[in-house]
Design a protein around this motif. Structure first.
Motif, PDB file in Angstrom:
ATOM      1  N   UNK A   1       0.856  -1.176   0.000  1.00 15.55           N
ATOM      2  CA  UNK A   1       0.000   0.000   0.000  1.00 15.55           C
ATOM      3  C   UNK A   1       0.898   1.234   0.000  1.00 15.55           C
ATOM      4  N   UNK A   2       0.615   2.234  -0.823  1.00 11.55           N
ATOM      5  CA  UNK A   2       1.452   3.434  -0.819  1.00 11.55           C
ATOM      6  C   UNK A   2       1.219   4.277   0.436  1.00 11.55           C
ATOM      7  N   UNK A   3       2.292   4.861   0.922  1.00 10.42           N
ATOM      8  CA  UNK A   3       2.232   5.798   2.049  1.00 10.42           C
ATOM      9  C   UNK A   3       1.552   5.163   3.266  1.00 10.42           C
ATOM     10  N   UNK A   4       1.888   3.901   3.554  1.00  9.33           N
ATOM     11  CA  UNK A   4       1.245   3.178   4.659  1.00  9.33           C
ATOM     12  C   UNK A   4       2.275   2.546   5.580  1.00  9.33           C
ATOM     13  N   UNK A   5       3.430   3.189   5.727  1.00  3.81           N
ATOM     14  CA  UNK A   5       4.482   2.754   6.651  1.00  3.81           C
ATOM     15  C   UNK A   5       4.873   1.303   6.418  1.00  3.81           C
TER      16      UNK A   5
END
Length: 657
Positions: free
Chosen positions: A519-523
């Motif tokens: 998932x993008x930008x999801x740590x």
């Protein structure tokens, strides 16, 4: 005659029928002669018998008559089965299967609940009890390893990966860390890791896993022995340690490769060494003092908050001992050790890490101000509980379990405090712990604030040192006494399981508990091989120390694996978001690049899947249009393109007339 429990810790008592209506038993010297290890009792002059409390005698007998390992082998196998379920849940989650979530929770309870049930039983031996808390500590640590078995994935781990990488590469301490400047100034964990890497040849990830695993053993054993020293009961020690492991951060947060994970175990070791020293003869105190001094030094150079909290506890313990005077049972308090802690912290703060004051002061001040606004009923302040940053609300069962966990802890604390007053009020350290546990309700108030939530959540691994003991004293005296022992122990397991699960729910976001598809930008869900490969290519072909601007995920990877000088506001650099999410590269964006001396910008095309991303910078801008703008600007060149991740050279453009 009254006899302390810890004087009976090694007794294998003879078989004695309990006198009707009596709470004590009279034993003769001949009776004690039949005991394998007699209690440390000074025989009263002119007396033929000595009176021992029945409860103490029964507990001491149960603790020593079992010379085998009891249920430890069987429960170790049960723990392994629970970990198998967790590993299956992780694999299912990576494939996006819905039933991974209930399987994960079921596996955790298989690890936790049976061990708590056994620790609550009267028949357990001290040897078995210690073995079980160590198995439980390592078992819960294995859950984190199963989540990320191949490399670091959590945000904070990359911050410390950069520090240890700098130490290995340069052979020097205190190198600038652009990801977290204060990390390089508290390098205790990284020094040990670098030494292990140099000696063994292991990669940093493997060395870090070993180090934190050993630290978990130190924490579990130190807490157990501390609780036993204070309470005089192996049963209380086992239950208290298991309850400590139910704190919201034990499963994941203090399992990560970060400085708290090493500092907290050594802080517990300091507390135990000083508590044990208080009851030892003069000839033994030197060894315990040396242990405490060395562990105190480790804490001081490893983590600021843990060191300051430990110092505050030692000062409070010293003050409490002075107030209690001759009434206290611990003959030797921390004394000059508290002063040594103050000196060590001040010396390190002023001589090595003066930026710590700003680093800690800003968020604490902001949290306090917001709390005051919440108290004043400011509608613009505060946060909604169990709501994620993207607006999703946790399922009903999670909300109920989270509230239930806090409610059970708050319900149990008064019983434990009453027990401390009844049986341990002459112990300065017990009274200090009782005072410290009052901070727990205060920390809950800060969870209502946006800025204070993280600080309140991170305080739980420190506050539960007191909470675990107080709860264990309460449940042992008021819940586990009487008939129907199995039913009472089962009730404790049910309550402890709610606290355990509710703590995880309240302290760790749902998206981070299990691995899963990218998932993008999801740590944790955004760490994958393509980003790591791009960072490693940058280090190999462009060298280290280039000034790079990137989004949150690639900033971590470029700053750690790539060893680049990434631009962050925390390290005094520019906020690259004003360039990355701008609709076009104009004079303002060019000035930002010049001010930050940015040489390269990383663009991750997968961020286009988040339409709202970047609107905090430019509300009306399309994310797709913003990320594609670099190809439309003359003088900006691609130097790397993996398909998703593109590295643009912008240095020449930014400094062109």
């Amino acid at each position: 005659m009254s006899v302390r429990r810890n004087n009976l810790a090694q007794v294998a008592a003879p078989t004695i029928a309990r006198p009707n209506g009596r709470e004590t038993v009279e034993l003769t010297q001949e009776d004690l002669a039949q005991v394998d290890t007699a209690p440390a009792v000074v025989w009263p002059t002119g007396r033929e018998t000595v009176e021992l409390a029945w409860e103490d005698l029964a507990e001491a007998s149960a603790a020593t008559t079992a010379l085998d390992w009891g249920w430890l082998p069987a429960l170790s196998l049960v723990c392994a089965c629970g970990l198998l379920l967790v590993s299956l849940a992780d694999s299912a989650a990576r494939a996006g299967v819905a039933w991974a979530v209930p399987l994960f929770w079921g596996g955790l309870l298989v690890v936790y609940a049976p061990i708590v049930l056994r620790l609550a039983r009267e028949q357990i031996s001290r040897r078995e009890s210690i073995g079980l808390v160590l198995v439980l500590g390592l078992g819960l640590y294995a859950v984190k390893i199963l989540h990320s078995p191949l490399g670091f994935t959590h945000h904070d781990e990359f911050l410390h990966l950069r520090t240890v990488g700098d130490i290995i590469a340069s052979g020097r301490l205190f190198m600038q860390n652009p990801l977290l400047p204060v990390s390089a100034l508290f390098p205790g964990q990284e020094i040990v890791t670098a030494a292990l890497v140099s000696v063994s040849g292991l990669p940093i990830f493997s060395a870090g896993l070993i180090l934190i695993g050993v630290a978990r053993l130190v924490l579990a054993l130190s807490l157990y022995l501390l609780y036993e020293e204070i309470s005089g009961s192996a049963r209380v020690a086992g239950i208290g340690t298991a309850l400590y492991m139910a704190n919201p951060n034990f499963l994941f947060f203090v399992s990560m490769y970060k400085y708290e994970s090493l500092a907290i175990p050594f802080a517990a070791l300091v507390m135990f060494a000083l508590a044990r020293r208080a009851h030892r003869p003069n000839i033994e105190r030197m060894g315990w003092t040396a242990t405490a001094v060395l562990a105190l030094g480790v804490v001081a150079i490893t983590h600021h908050i843990t060191s300051y909290a430990l110092t505050a506890f030692l000062l409070a313990w010293t003050a409490m001992a002075a107030l209690r005077g001759r009434r206290r049972t611990d003959r030797v308090g921390p004394g000059w050790m508290a002063l040594l802690a103050v000196v060590a912290n001040l010396a390190w703060l002023l001589g090595v890490a003066p930026i710590t004051l700003d680093y800690l002061g800003t968020p604490l001040t902001g949290a306090l101000n917001e709390f005051l606004r919440v108290a004043a009923r400011d509608p613009t302040a505060g946060r909604q509980l169990f709501r994620s940053s993207v607006g999703q609300i946790a399922p009903l069962w999670e909300r109920l379990t989270g509230f239930g966990a806090v409610g059970l802890v708050m319900l149990g604390l008064p019983f434990g405090l009453l027990q401390i007053w009844r049986r341990h009020r002459n112990s300065a350290i017990a009274l200090t712990i009782a005072a410290g546990v009052l901070l727990y309700p205060m920390s809950l108030a800060f969870r209502l604030t946006k800025r204070g939530w993280e600080s309140a959540n991170r305080s739980s691994e420190l506050l539960f040192v007191a909470v675990g003991l107080v709860l264990a004293l309460g449940v042992t005296q008021f819940l586990l006494r009487g008939r129907m022992q199995l039913l009472r122990a089962s009730a404790l397991v049910a309550c402890a399981s709610v606290v355990f699960v509710g703590g995880i729910v309240a302290g760790w976001p749902a998206a981070w508990r299990l691995p899963g598809p990218y998932l993008p930008q999801a740590d944790t869900r955004s760490i994958e091989p393509e980003g790591i490969t791009a960072a490693e290519w940058t280090l190999q072909h462009l060298g280290r120390g280039n000034r790079v601007g990137a989004d949150r995920t690639n900033m971590l990877l470029m700053g750690s694996y790539g060893e680049q000088q990434v631009s962050t506001s925390l390290s005094g650099g520019v906020d690259i978001g004003w360039v990355l999410f701008a609709p076009e590269i104009g004079a303002e964006q060019k000035a930002t690049l010049q001010r930050g001396q940015i040489q390269y910008v990383v663009v991750d095309r997968r961020l286009m899947g988040i339409p709202s991303l970047g609107r905090s910078f430019y509300p009306q801008t399309s994310i797709t249009h913003a990320l594609e703008k670099f190809d439309r600007v003359k003088g900006i060149n691609r130097v790397f393109d993996s398909g998703d991740i593109i590295l643009y050279e912008v240095g020449a453009f930014a400094h062109a007339p």
